[in-house]
Design a protein around this motif. Structure first.
Motif, PDB file in Angstrom:
ATOM      1  N   VAL A   1      60.380 -24.623  63.157  1.00 47.81           N
ATOM      2  CA  VAL A   1      60.604 -25.950  63.839  1.00 47.81           C
ATOM      3  C   VAL A   1      59.297 -26.434  64.566  1.00 47.81           C
ATOM      4  N   VAL A   2      58.913 -25.228  65.345  1.00 44.51           N
ATOM      5  CA  VAL A   2      57.627 -25.307  66.140  1.00 44.51           C
ATOM      6  C   VAL A   2      56.329 -25.727  65.616  1.00 44.51           C
TER       7      VAL A   2
ATOM      8  N   SER B   1      68.397 -11.886  67.688  1.00 51.41           N
ATOM      9  CA  SER B   1      67.786 -13.194  67.698  1.00 51.41           C
ATOM     10  C   SER B   1      66.640 -13.173  66.781  1.00 51.41           C
TER      11      SER B   1
ATOM     12  N   GLN C   1      56.305 -27.080  62.442  1.00 50.61           N
ATOM     13  CA  GLN C   1      56.665 -27.996  61.469  1.00 50.61           C
ATOM     14  C   GLN C   1      55.373 -29.110  61.229  1.00 50.61           C
TER      15      GLN C   1
ATOM     16  N   ILE D   1      63.744 -19.376  62.419  1.00 48.22           N
ATOM     17  CA  ILE D   1      64.010 -20.854  62.369  1.00 48.22           C
ATOM     18  C   ILE D   1      63.302 -21.394  63.522  1.00 48.22           C
ATOM     19  N   ALA D   2      63.102 -21.180  64.596  1.00 47.60           N
ATOM     20  CA  ALA D   2      62.515 -21.687  65.634  1.00 47.60           C
ATOM     21  C   ALA D   2      61.136 -21.900  65.195  1.00 47.60           C
ATOM     22  N   ALA D   3      60.465 -20.897  64.797  1.00 47.91           N
ATOM     23  CA  ALA D   3      58.988 -20.792  64.502  1.00 47.91           C
ATOM     24  C   ALA D   3      58.610 -21.811  63.403  1.00 47.91           C
TER      25      ALA D   3
ATOM     26  N   MET E   1      53.460 -15.767  70.338  1.00 45.91           N
ATOM     27  CA  MET E   1      54.332 -14.898  69.480  1.00 45.91           C
ATOM     28  C   MET E   1      53.828 -13.546  69.546  1.00 45.91           C
TER      29      MET E   1
ATOM     30  N   ASN F   1      66.787 -13.905  63.345  1.00 43.65           N
ATOM     31  CA  ASN F   1      66.871 -14.881  62.612  1.00 43.65           C
ATOM     32  C   ASN F   1      66.823 -16.428  63.133  1.00 43.65           C
ATOM     33  N   VAL F   2      67.258 -16.405  64.528  1.00 43.81           N
ATOM     34  CA  VAL F   2      67.151 -17.489  65.195  1.00 43.81           C
ATOM     35  C   VAL F   2      65.430 -17.757  65.600  1.00 43.81           C
ATOM     36  N   LEU F   3      64.941 -16.687  65.845  1.00 39.85           N
ATOM     37  CA  LEU F   3      63.412 -16.993  66.073  1.00 39.85           C
ATOM     38  C   LEU F   3      62.469 -17.343  64.916  1.00 39.85           C
TER      39      LEU F   3
END
Length: 275
Positions: free
Chosen positions: A75-76, A65, A78, A71-73, A40, A67-69
């Protein structure tokens, strides 16, 4: 010269923030999150370079992107976030004022259970019978119980020896112990993906380490190849332990709060290596 007006609350606030930042950095360093964080940082540096040289297309994509990043963070990260929250819950900050914990129910399991576990493990080790025993603590292991065959019997060395005997229906997989009862057998445990684990370790040891990384349980492993007994807890594996060391580790988690008995390990009583 200007001297800011510092109050006691400001000092306390600074100390709290410093402790939080330190704990987050320590948590990141000791988990897979460290490699993800470095990725990151590289991505952030790339965006900074794009901003310096006014690369409008890249900056537009980065803004759209973000906001998407985020959410992805989540998830990754988690697994690491879940473990961090579990660790926070294990602190049991209200234990000192909880009157319900100050009774005999404070004991997780009896001395008889400790003796049975120690005897069974080293009896199996003497004949190179492989075994994997999970001793539950605060975090309930219901999701892992469901992967095995449900049992409800008292912990005894004879029962454990029969379960892990070669060519029996229940010998493959792990046994989960809750209190003085065996709740489930042939359970599947998550394997550790720690790349620093010794190549000499087999599936049982990797499963023990993996379970210790996602829960606060104490996991006992008996090697089928060498007969050595090992203990995994908190992502650390102690190999080639003695009966006295195992009994001490079990006794240390025997009580739900720190008000229980305190045990010390004498010098020379344990000869093991940690991975």
């Amino acid at each position: 010269m200007y001297f800011p007006n510092v109050h006691l609350t400001d000092i306390i606030e600074i100390l709290i923030v410093a402790v939080i930042v330190y704990e987050i950095m320590l948590w990141i360093k000791n988990t897979k999150a460290w490699m993800l964080l470095k990725g990151m940082i590289v991505l952030a540096l790339f965006i900074l370079v794009a901003a310096i040289f006014q690369m409008h297309t890249i900056l537009f994509l980065a803004r759209e992107s973000i906001n998407v990043l985020a959410i992805a963070a989540v998830v990754v990260f988690q697994p690491e976030l879940r473990r961090a929250l579990e660790k926070l819950g294990e602190k049991n900050l209200l234990s000192n004022i909880n009157l319900f914990d100050r009774n005999k129910e404070n004991q997780r399991f009896s001395d008889e259970t400790v003796e049975s576990l120690v005897k069974a493990c080293f009896d199996m080790g003497s004949v190179c019978t492989g075994a994997l025993i999970v001793v539950e603590q605060a975090i309930r292991l219901t999701e892992y119980e469901m992967t095995g065959i449900e049992l409800d019997c008292k912990v005894s060395s004879q029962v454990l020896l029969n379960i892990f005997e070669h060519n029996t229906p229940l010998h493959d997989g792990a046994v989960i112990v809750r209190g003085n009862r065996i709740t489930s057998a042939t359970c599947y445990l998550p394997l550790s993906d720690n790349m620093q684990i010794s190549k000499d370790l087999g599936t049982r040891h990797r499963a023990a380490l993996g379970m210790s990384e996602v829960s606060d349980a104490l996991i006992i492993v008996v090697s089928e190849e060498t007969g050595q007994v090992s203990v995994a807890m908190g992502g650390q594996l102690a190999r080639g332990i003695t009966p006295e060391y195992l009994a001490t580790r079990l006794s240390q988690i025997q009580y739900r709060t720190s008000e229980g008995k305190k045990f010390t390990i004498r010098k020379g009583r344990q000869k093991h290596e940690e991975v």
